[in-house]
Scaffold this motif. Structure first.
Motif, PDB file in Angstrom:
ATOM      1  N   LEU A   1       8.109  -4.502   2.513  1.00  0.00           N
ATOM      2  CA  LEU A   1       7.548  -4.751   3.836  1.00  0.00           C
ATOM      3  C   LEU A   1       6.537  -5.889   3.767  1.00  0.00           C
ATOM      4  N   THR A   2       6.084  -6.336   4.925  1.00  0.00           N
ATOM      5  CA  THR A   2       4.990  -7.300   4.935  1.00  0.00           C
ATOM      6  C   THR A   2       3.672  -6.538   4.770  1.00  0.00           C
ATOM      7  N   PRO A   3       2.632  -7.187   4.269  1.00  0.00           N
ATOM      8  CA  PRO A   3       1.337  -6.515   4.179  1.00  0.00           C
ATOM      9  C   PRO A   3       0.851  -5.995   5.544  1.00  0.00           C
ATOM     10  N   GLU A   4       1.163  -6.719   6.608  1.00  0.00           N
ATOM     11  CA  GLU A   4       0.766  -6.287   7.945  1.00  0.00           C
ATOM     12  C   GLU A   4       1.458  -4.983   8.322  1.00  0.00           C
ATOM     13  N   GLU A   5       2.732  -4.848   7.980  1.00  0.00           N
ATOM     14  CA  GLU A   5       3.461  -3.606   8.258  1.00  0.00           C
ATOM     15  C   GLU A   5       2.864  -2.446   7.460  1.00  0.00           C
ATOM     16  N   VAL A   6       2.501  -2.711   6.211  1.00  0.00           N
ATOM     17  CA  VAL A   6       1.896  -1.673   5.370  1.00  0.00           C
ATOM     18  C   VAL A   6       0.568  -1.228   5.972  1.00  0.00           C
ATOM     19  N   GLN A   7      -0.258  -2.175   6.403  1.00  0.00           N
ATOM     20  CA  GLN A   7      -1.540  -1.829   7.008  1.00  0.00           C
ATOM     21  C   GLN A   7      -1.349  -0.987   8.267  1.00  0.00           C
ATOM     22  N   CYS A   8      -0.332  -1.298   9.036  1.00  0.00           N
ATOM     23  CA  CYS A   8      -0.038  -0.522  10.243  1.00  0.00           C
ATOM     24  C   CYS A   8       0.354   0.908   9.873  1.00  0.00           C
ATOM     25  N   ILE A   9       1.178   1.075   8.854  1.00  0.00           N
ATOM     26  CA  ILE A   9       1.619   2.404   8.416  1.00  0.00           C
ATOM     27  C   ILE A   9       0.451   3.205   7.862  1.00  0.00           C
TER      28      ILE A   9
ATOM     29  N   SER B   1     -11.325   7.548   3.710  1.00  0.00           N
ATOM     30  CA  SER B   1     -11.355   6.333   4.531  1.00  0.00           C
ATOM     31  C   SER B   1      -9.949   5.864   4.900  1.00  0.00           C
ATOM     32  N   LEU B   2      -8.952   6.351   4.155  1.00  0.00           N
ATOM     33  CA  LEU B   2      -7.556   5.969   4.407  1.00  0.00           C
ATOM     34  C   LEU B   2      -6.766   7.112   5.042  1.00  0.00           C
ATOM     35  N   GLY B   3      -7.471   8.081   5.615  1.00  0.00           N
ATOM     36  CA  GLY B   3      -6.808   9.166   6.328  1.00  0.00           C
ATOM     37  C   GLY B   3      -6.457  10.368   5.486  1.00  0.00           C
ATOM     38  N   GLY B   4      -6.869  10.370   4.223  1.00  0.00           N
ATOM     39  CA  GLY B   4      -6.619  11.510   3.349  1.00  0.00           C
ATOM     40  C   GLY B   4      -5.279  11.441   2.628  1.00  0.00           C
ATOM     41  N   VAL B   5      -5.084  12.388   1.724  1.00  0.00           N
ATOM     42  CA  VAL B   5      -3.890  12.403   0.882  1.00  0.00           C
ATOM     43  C   VAL B   5      -2.623  12.633   1.706  1.00  0.00           C
ATOM     44  N   SER B   6      -2.701  13.472   2.739  1.00  0.00           N
ATOM     45  CA  SER B   6      -1.517  13.726   3.572  1.00  0.00           C
ATOM     46  C   SER B   6      -1.036  12.446   4.237  1.00  0.00           C
ATOM     47  N   ASN B   7      -1.971  11.688   4.822  1.00  0.00           N
ATOM     48  CA  ASN B   7      -1.612  10.421   5.456  1.00  0.00           C
ATOM     49  C   ASN B   7      -1.040   9.442   4.433  1.00  0.00           C
ATOM     50  N   LEU B   8      -1.687   9.349   3.278  1.00  0.00           N
ATOM     51  CA  LEU B   8      -1.223   8.414   2.247  1.00  0.00           C
ATOM     52  C   LEU B   8       0.131   8.829   1.685  1.00  0.00           C
ATOM     53  N   SER B   9       0.387  10.122   1.569  1.00  0.00           N
ATOM     54  CA  SER B   9       1.690  10.589   1.079  1.00  0.00           C
ATOM     55  C   SER B   9       2.794  10.223   2.055  1.00  0.00           C
ATOM     56  N   LEU B  10       2.545  10.400   3.357  1.00  0.00           N
ATOM     57  CA  LEU B  10       3.528  10.001   4.367  1.00  0.00           C
ATOM     58  C   LEU B  10       3.739   8.489   4.356  1.00  0.00           C
TER      59      LEU B  10
ATOM     60  N   LYS C   1       7.235   5.910   3.472  1.00  0.00           N
ATOM     61  CA  LYS C   1       7.732   4.819   4.316  1.00  0.00           C
ATOM     62  C   LYS C   1       7.655   3.468   3.611  1.00  0.00           C
ATOM     63  N   ILE C   2       6.582   3.261   2.845  1.00  0.00           N
ATOM     64  CA  ILE C   2       6.334   1.962   2.211  1.00  0.00           C
ATOM     65  C   ILE C   2       7.143   1.803   0.929  1.00  0.00           C
ATOM     66  N   ARG C   3       7.264   2.865   0.171  1.00  0.00           N
ATOM     67  CA  ARG C   3       7.978   2.889  -1.103  1.00  0.00           C
ATOM     68  C   ARG C   3       7.459   1.850  -2.101  1.00  0.00           C
ATOM     69  N   PRO C   4       6.159   1.897  -2.405  1.00  0.00           N
ATOM     70  CA  PRO C   4       5.611   0.929  -3.364  1.00  0.00           C
ATOM     71  C   PRO C   4       6.074   1.254  -4.783  1.00  0.00           C
ATOM     72  N   GLU C   5       6.163   0.227  -5.605  1.00  0.00           N
ATOM     73  CA  GLU C   5       6.471   0.440  -7.022  1.00  0.00           C
ATOM     74  C   GLU C   5       5.286   1.090  -7.731  1.00  0.00           C
ATOM     75  N   PHE C   6       4.072   0.724  -7.319  1.00  0.00           N
ATOM     76  CA  PHE C   6       2.858   1.213  -7.974  1.00  0.00           C
ATOM     77  C   PHE C   6       1.797   1.537  -6.936  1.00  0.00           C
ATOM     78  N   ILE C   7       1.016   2.570  -7.232  1.00  0.00           N
ATOM     79  CA  ILE C   7      -0.218   2.854  -6.502  1.00  0.00           C
ATOM     80  C   ILE C   7      -1.303   2.939  -7.561  1.00  0.00           C
TER      81      ILE C   7
END
Length: 134
Positions: free
Chosen positions: A18-26, A76-85, A89-95
């Protein structure tokens, strides 16, 4: 002598289509830095990014305990539940979670700990954890 480095925690998502903007939106938060695969690492440099990334960072006052840093970052990023969802959607190779701890010139060169619940949340995200002692 006082350190010019700031105590901080960051979460970086790296290697997605995705684009970084799409990731920020998600994620629902504005990244402190981001880059798109194939673009220059920095302006005016010929080296190109091999992976897209977004990096979210929270700065802390001196004296903020180690065990509080990751929790405040995740909150600050909405918690683990938000980040897991978001991860689904984003499917990053690494976090990657990185803690910057300027201790060299600190009057408080204290230790620290991470709660089992925090370690569970890091594992749930599939994130690596790194430390920078400055």
């Amino acid at each position: 002598m006082k350190s010019t480095y700031v105590r901080s925690a960051s979460l970086t998502l790296r290697g997605f289509g995705l684009t970084p903007e799409e990731v920020q939106c998600i994620v629902g938060a504005t990244a402190e830095s981001s880059g798109l695969r194939g673009n220059p690492v920095t302006q005016g440099v010929a080296t190109l990014l091999k992976r897209s990334f977004t990096c979210y960072e929270v700065e802390f006052i001196d004296g903020c305990r180690l065990d509080e840093m990751i929790q405040k970052l995740l909150s600050s990023l909405g918690g683990v539940s938000n980040l897991s969802l978001a991860k689904e959607k984003i499917r990053p190779e690494f976090i990657e979670i990185n803690l910057v701890l300027p201790v060299k010139y600190s009057e408080e060169q204290e230790g620290g700990f991470l709660l089992p619940s925090t370690l569970t949340e890091i594992a749930q995200l599939g994130a690596s954890l790194s430390f920078e002692f400055l």
